[in-house]
Write an enzyme that holds these catalytic residues in place. Sequence first.
Site, PDB file in Angstrom:
ATOM      1  CG  LEU A 202      -3.149   7.001   1.672  1.00  0.00           C
ATOM      2  CD1 LEU A 202      -3.443   8.076   2.712  1.00  0.00           C
ATOM      3  CD2 LEU A 202      -1.638   6.718   1.624  1.00  0.00           C
ATOM      4  CG  HIS A 203      -3.701  -0.599   0.898  1.00  0.00           C
ATOM      5  ND1 HIS A 203      -2.854  -0.048  -0.025  1.00  0.00           N
ATOM      6  CD2 HIS A 203      -3.240  -1.844   1.144  1.00  0.00           C
ATOM      7  CE1 HIS A 203      -1.921  -0.934  -0.340  1.00  0.00           C
ATOM      8  NE2 HIS A 203      -2.127  -2.032   0.360  1.00  0.00           N
ATOM      9  NE  ARG A 204       2.059  -0.983   1.325  1.00  0.00           N
ATOM     10  CZ  ARG A 204       2.039  -2.293   1.067  1.00  0.00           C
ATOM     11  NH1 ARG A 204       1.863  -3.133   2.060  1.00  0.00           N
ATOM     12  NH2 ARG A 204       2.191  -2.750  -0.156  1.00  0.00           N
ATOM     13  N   PRO A 205      -1.868  -0.490   6.907  1.00  0.00           N
ATOM     14  CG  PRO A 205      -2.339  -2.545   7.942  1.00  0.00           C
ATOM     15  CD  PRO A 205      -1.784  -1.948   6.674  1.00  0.00           C
TER      16      PRO A 205
ATOM     17  CG  ASP B  28      -0.494   2.913   1.156  1.00  0.00           C
ATOM     18  OD1 ASP B  28      -1.246   2.473   0.256  1.00  0.00           O
ATOM     19  OD2 ASP B  28      -0.869   3.044   2.344  1.00  0.00           O
TER      20      ASP B  28
END
Length: 362
Positions: free
Chosen positions: A207-210, A281
């Site tokens: 997971l990395h999306r803001p 994501d």
Amino acid sequence: MLKITIIAGARPNFVKIAPIIKAINAAKTDGKAIDFRLVHTGQHYDKKMSGSFFEQLGIPEPHANLEAGGGTQAEQTANIMVRFEQELIAHPCDVVLVVGDVTSTMACSITAKKLNIQVVHVEAGIRSGDLSMPEEINRMLTDAISDHFFTTSELANTNLRQAGVADNRIHFVGNTMIDTLLSNIDKFIAPTFDFNLESGKYLVLTLHRPSNVDEAEQLKAMMQAIMEGSGDYPVLFPVHPRTAKVLQDLGISDARLHYVEPLSYLEFNYLVKHAKAVVTDSGGITEETTVMGIPCLTLRKNTERPETITLGTNELVGTNPDSIRKYLDILLSGQWKKGGQIPMWDGKTSERIVERLLNIYG
């Protein structure tokens, strides 16, 4: 002599340009009049992108590092443009080749065009339809001013045609990220962990999306759904330090949940290849899971890579915890779709790109 300046600014860019450089070098060996200069904008500092990363993927050390990272989106864009303009004036070229959709892609395209240099966009034409994503703005602006477009799918071709791009500027060649994957799949390295993972009996999570990691309550609800829905399977989470702190502050822990530091390309894809499934994501990972035949659950409301869903092993799960549980139920019941091959994702995309470049500009 066709002189190409190749731009890379973040880790996914280097994965995509590695096989292009290899194909250019092969063409040079065959006596073709082509050469390249590799420019690292320095957009992202990644400690895993050390000499070993370049060595693993066969990437030469960049000819220049603009060291333009840090700051806001606007500051980063401005720094890249100012420094890349100086680079192009000092080292003129015929073509600037950009890949993907990071800030460097957009900033270097604009800079090149203002100096009347041809711009070629690799991975052109993909769209999510979500303007809240910086990457979508980068894609649209880059495609608005590029001269030639190298695409990964027929849908990307359609998107470009609908934007008024003539067919003779659209080149359906495939996916360079898959070139890298297929050329390295026999070299994957098992990470060294202090816990045992059996092949096919664990999940990989990224997971990395803001929108997913910066909203504390949303992140907590998603993590709970993942852990509740994943049965007895260990969940391996290579996590960015910033996200790790958020998770720690939220007190999210489970005996089956293993946080690890970000991994090298060969280590991470070893984990993916041997996983039961991947929950992510990321757009790029959905491409790699499709080619490796690994089930993929995408925790987003949209995707710029729909072919991984219609033809591949990916499903667009969304971010609703109930939806996450539903798709995990399908996975654990053994009813996940098999997926199939995607046209032109055959490991030969970069050769086609170099051949087309020589035909266009040679």
